[in-house]
Design an enzyme around this catalytic site. Structure first.
Site, mmCIF file in Angstrom:
data_model
loop_
_atom_site.group_PDB
_atom_site.id
_atom_site.type_symbol
_atom_site.label_atom_id
_atom_site.label_comp_id
_atom_site.label_asym_id
_atom_site.label_seq_id
_atom_site.Cartn_x
_atom_site.Cartn_y
_atom_site.Cartn_z
ATOM 1 N N ASP A 1 -0.089 5.107 0.953
ATOM 2 C CA ASP A 1 -0.271 6.118 1.994
ATOM 3 C C ASP A 1 -0.138 5.515 3.385
ATOM 4 O OD1 ASP A 1 -0.827 7.513 -0.259
ATOM 5 O OD2 ASP A 1 -2.740 8.323 0.408
ATOM 6 N N ASP B 1 0.876 -1.161 0.000
ATOM 7 C CA ASP B 1 0.000 0.000 0.000
ATOM 8 C C ASP B 1 0.919 1.218 0.000
ATOM 9 O OD1 ASP B 1 -2.275 1.727 0.517
ATOM 10 O OD2 ASP B 1 -1.558 1.804 2.579
#
EC number: 3.1.3.3
Length: 390
Positions: free
Chosen positions: A179, A177
């Site tokens: 953020d 991922d």
């Protein structure tokens, strides 16, 4: 002929091993298994052997006489046990600091499940102390995983459990991922700050990360606050991204080992393109912001990268790389990563929300991405040597 275990311990000096085996050879001893370890200037060398039991005392005395100049201590005893246990799992314990009390608690929890610790080795001292425990788990592992996860939260250390053997060393794709995982902040909040809506957007982001809101709905709601901003804010935001500590080392090390590296983000491709090129990523997927007449419209183009899409992309990358899902790793921090984390061969929750921690195979609760290398059993010394050589 019968079996025996013969051990020498003492200060590490050149010639100890040669003298040890020279004496054993003079008595026609057959080697079955050997293990030598060096620790803080001391050597421990053990041999599991076949020998004539009537010669055991002579062999022991011969070793004492020969190795006395090296200040070695000798032990020799008959044994009908197997030379060494073939461990079923690896348990990696990480902390900053990691204390003797921490390890005592972990060892006791393992004992509660009748798990034997076969070997312990150090993996790193910085940025965290990491120990790799080779263990034998006699039954199913799910209850053990849950107990160790609870202990990890209680002690404030990280504990990861993996199957031992080829499965641990055969993974070749890792998907991050972005953020609050690959980077330290949330891109949409950085963009929203230009519109004076950062606090409002951050509140929606937090609820979405906890799984309280549908991700696609929350994303469209947050993107709408960006309407009218000049497209130049994208470049400004991209220039201000801060990588999580250890990201460069982790990605460089894994790529040197033959991994393909991917990022799947609920953020925006226009912000990530430069970072993806800089890190030499193999796959990148994210949402696309709509731009008209040099301004953001407050809308995204195409299918939203949501929870299901992240899993779909991971499967797509694995198929393209020609590997099974069992050889993949996924790393994330929020509810939007749950499907990707559970689909991967190894799912790692990185400073994650409770909803994700509950389903992950391993947790990292320190802000250092290179803990992933320790989870995979890669010693920090090997990483440093590779970096120096490169």
């Amino acid at each position: 002929m019968t079996n025996a275990v013969i051990t020498t311990t003492g200060p590490d000096k050149p010639g100890v091993s040669a003298a040890f085996f020279r004496v054993l050879g003079s008595y026609n001893v057959e080697l079955v298994d050997v293990e030598q370890a060096l620790f803080s200037g001391r050597i421990s060398l053990s041999a599991y052997v076949d020998l004539n039991p009537n010669r055991l005392e002579d062999i022991e005395q011969g070793l004492r006489n020969t190795l006395s100049i090296y200040q070695q201590q000798i032990s020799a005893e008959l044994s009908d046990a197997l030379p060494r246990s073939r461990s079923t799992h690896a348990v990696v314990v990480m902390g900053r600091p990691l204390t003797a009390s921490h390890l005592s608690s972990v060892a006791q929890e393992l004992a509660n499940f009748n798990v034997n610790i076969d070997r312990i080795r150090g993996l790193s001292q910085e940025p965290v102390t990491a120990l790799d425990l080779s263990v034998t788990v006699p039954g199913e592992e799910e209850s053990l995983r849950k107990a160790l996860a609870a202990l990890s939260a209680q002690l404030g250390i990280d504990i990861a459990v993996e199957s031992a053997g080829l499965s641990r060393r055969s993974r070749r794709l890792i998907c991050f991922d972005c953020d609050s995982t690959l980077i330290t902040g949330e891109v949409i909040e950085m963009l929203a700050a230009h519109a004076g809506k950062e606090a409002e957007v951050a509140a929606v982001t937090e609820r979405a990360m906890r799984g309280e809101l549908d991700f696609e709905h929350s994303l469209r709601e947050r993107v709408a606050t960006l309407a009218g901003l000049p497209a130049s804010v994208i470049d400004e935001t991209a220039a201000s991204l801060t990588l999580t500590p250890g990201v460069r080392t982790t990605i460089r090390t894994l790529k040197n080992l033959g991994y393909r590296v991917a990022v799947v983000s609920g953020g925006f491709i226009q912000v990530l393109e430069g970072l993806a090129k800089e890190l030499d990523l193999d796959y990148v997927r994210a949402n696309t912001l709509e731009i008209e007449d040099g301004k953001l419209t407050g809308r995204v183009i195409g299918k939203v990268v949501d929870r299901q899409a992240k899993e779909d992309f991971l499967r797509e990358f694995a198929a393209d790389a020609g590997i099974s899902m069992s050889r993949t790793i996924a790393v994330g921090d929020g509810a939007n990563d749950i499907d990707m984390i559970t689909a991967a061969g190894l799912g790692i929750a990185f400073n994650a929300k409770p909803a994700l921690r509950e389903v992950a195979d391993a947790q990292v609760n320190h802000p250092y991405m290179d803990e992933i290398l320790q989870i995979l059993g890669i010693p920090s010394d090997d990483v440093v040597r590779a970096e120096d050589a490169e």
